[in-house]
Design a protein around this motif. Structure first.
Motif, short mmCIF file in Angstrom:
data_model
loop_
_atom_site.label_atom_id
_atom_site.label_comp_id
_atom_site.label_asym_id
_atom_site.label_seq_id
_atom_site.Cartn_x
_atom_site.Cartn_y
_atom_site.Cartn_z
N ALA A 32 44.05 33.40 78.45
CA ALA A 32 43.15 34.52 78.71
C ALA A 32 41.96 34.59 77.75
CB ALA A 32 43.94 35.83 78.64
N ILE A 33 41.88 33.69 76.79
CA ILE A 33 40.77 33.73 75.83
C ILE A 33 39.46 33.38 76.55
CG2 ILE A 33 39.76 32.61 73.79
CD1 ILE A 33 42.60 32.33 72.72
N SER A 34 38.44 34.18 76.30
CA SER A 34 37.15 33.96 76.94
C SER A 34 36.24 33.14 76.03
CB SER A 34 36.48 35.31 77.24
OG SER A 34 36.09 35.93 76.03
N GLU A 35 35.19 32.62 76.61
CA GLU A 35 34.19 31.88 75.82
C GLU A 35 33.55 32.79 74.78
OE1 GLU A 35 33.44 28.61 75.88
OE2 GLU A 35 35.03 28.34 77.36
N ALA A 36 33.33 34.05 75.14
CA ALA A 36 32.73 35.01 74.19
C ALA A 36 33.65 35.23 72.99
CB ALA A 36 32.45 36.33 74.89
N GLU A 37 34.96 35.29 73.23
CA GLU A 37 35.90 35.47 72.11
C GLU A 37 35.95 34.24 71.23
OE1 GLU A 37 38.77 38.69 74.35
OE2 GLU A 37 39.06 36.55 74.72
N THR A 42 35.86 32.08 66.68
CA THR A 42 36.10 30.64 66.57
C THR A 42 37.46 30.28 67.17
OG1 THR A 42 37.21 30.51 64.40
CG2 THR A 42 34.77 30.49 64.40
N VAL A 43 37.63 29.04 67.50
CA VAL A 43 38.89 28.57 68.08
C VAL A 43 40.03 28.85 67.10
CG1 VAL A 43 40.21 26.54 68.81
CG2 VAL A 43 37.83 26.82 69.55
N ILE A 48 44.97 31.69 65.46
CA ILE A 48 45.70 32.45 64.45
C ILE A 48 46.11 33.81 65.01
CG2 ILE A 48 45.43 33.71 62.26
CD1 ILE A 48 43.76 31.29 61.30
N ASN A 49 45.26 34.42 65.83
CA ASN A 49 45.51 35.76 66.33
C ASN A 49 46.57 35.81 67.42
OD1 ASN A 49 44.90 38.32 67.95
ND2 ASN A 49 43.75 38.58 66.05
N ILE A 50 46.75 34.74 68.17
CA ILE A 50 47.72 34.74 69.28
C ILE A 50 49.12 34.99 68.72
CG2 ILE A 50 48.85 33.29 71.00
CD1 ILE A 50 46.11 32.09 71.57
N GLY A 51 49.78 35.97 69.27
CA GLY A 51 51.13 36.31 68.85
C GLY A 51 51.20 37.26 67.68
N GLU A 52 50.06 37.63 67.12
CA GLU A 52 50.06 38.58 65.99
C GLU A 52 50.10 40.01 66.52
OE1 GLU A 52 50.34 37.81 62.77
OE2 GLU A 52 50.56 35.74 63.46
N ALA A 53 50.32 40.95 65.62
CA ALA A 53 50.46 42.36 66.00
C ALA A 53 49.15 42.96 66.50
CB ALA A 53 50.99 43.16 64.83
N SER A 55 45.77 42.57 68.62
CA SER A 55 45.20 41.72 69.66
C SER A 55 43.71 41.49 69.42
CB SER A 55 45.40 42.37 71.03
OG SER A 55 44.70 43.58 71.10
N LEU A 56 43.17 40.47 70.08
CA LEU A 56 41.73 40.21 70.00
C LEU A 56 40.96 41.41 70.55
CD1 LEU A 56 41.59 36.50 71.21
CD2 LEU A 56 41.20 37.34 68.89
N SER A 57 41.45 41.95 71.66
CA SER A 57 40.84 43.13 72.27
C SER A 57 41.76 43.63 73.38
CB SER A 57 39.47 42.80 72.86
OG SER A 57 39.61 41.93 73.98
N THR A 58 41.54 44.86 73.77
CA THR A 58 42.30 45.40 74.90
C THR A 58 41.97 44.61 76.16
OG1 THR A 58 42.31 47.59 73.89
CG2 THR A 58 42.77 47.48 76.24
#
Length: 164
Positions: A32-37, A42-43, A48-53, A55-58
């Motif tokens: 679900a990661i977008s190009e903007a994210e 950065t990749v 690093i953020n995937i699976g953390e408490a 989220s990147l965004s709602t």
């Protein structure tokens, strides 16, 4: 006792009550990661953020929920029977097989099942479909009102209503 997950190509990642294993959640988040994210975090930051408490965004969580909802719908549609039809089979309303006779189930590579084994197979299919429907329903609820459900991530740890 009893089956708790939906055994399928996802390796039993769907659980009763509409929940999914962390491993499936991480795969959905990655998809679900977008190009903007990627441009913003950065990749490496996204990984690093995937699976953390946190989220990147709602919106990112919402896109992961859409993927889960659509995958569950696709798997349900790929079945030759509906959940209601399978329940009718179990209740004895659709299939009458004389004791001791064998049947060849649709799609089976020439194998035959005795009535007891056939009913066990239908019970397993009902369990799988219930898990898929529960997961689809929970994911769809999140898609419709993501702020009301706090997070799709680890929902068994966070049943928090933050709005309306």
């Amino acid at each position: 006792g009893g089956a708790r997950g939906a055994p399928d190509a996802w390796g039993g990642c769907l659980l009763a009550g509409g929940y999914c294993e962390d491993s499936l959640g991480r795969v959905l988040q990655a998809l679900a990661i977008s190009e903007a994210e990627i441009a913003q975090f950065t990749v490496e930051g996204c990984v690093i953020n995937i699976g953390e408490a946190v989220s990147l965004s709602t919106e990112h969580e919402r896109r992961a929920a859409i993927l889960l909802r659509d995958a569950c719908s696709s798997l349900l549609l790929s079945s030759p029977t509906t959940l209601a039809h399978d329940v009718q089979i179990l209740e004895g309303g659709l299939v009458q097989i004389p004791e001791g006779e064998a049947v060849t189930p649709a799609g089976s590579p020439g194998g035959q099942l005795r009535p007891r084994r056939l009913l066990q197979a239908v019970r397993a299919r009902v369990c799988r479909k219930r898990c898929l429907e529960d997961s689809r329903s929970r994911a769809d609820a999140f898609v419709q009102r993501p702020t009301a459900m706090a997070t799709l991530r680890r929902p068994w740890k966070a049943h928090i209503r933050t709005s309306g």
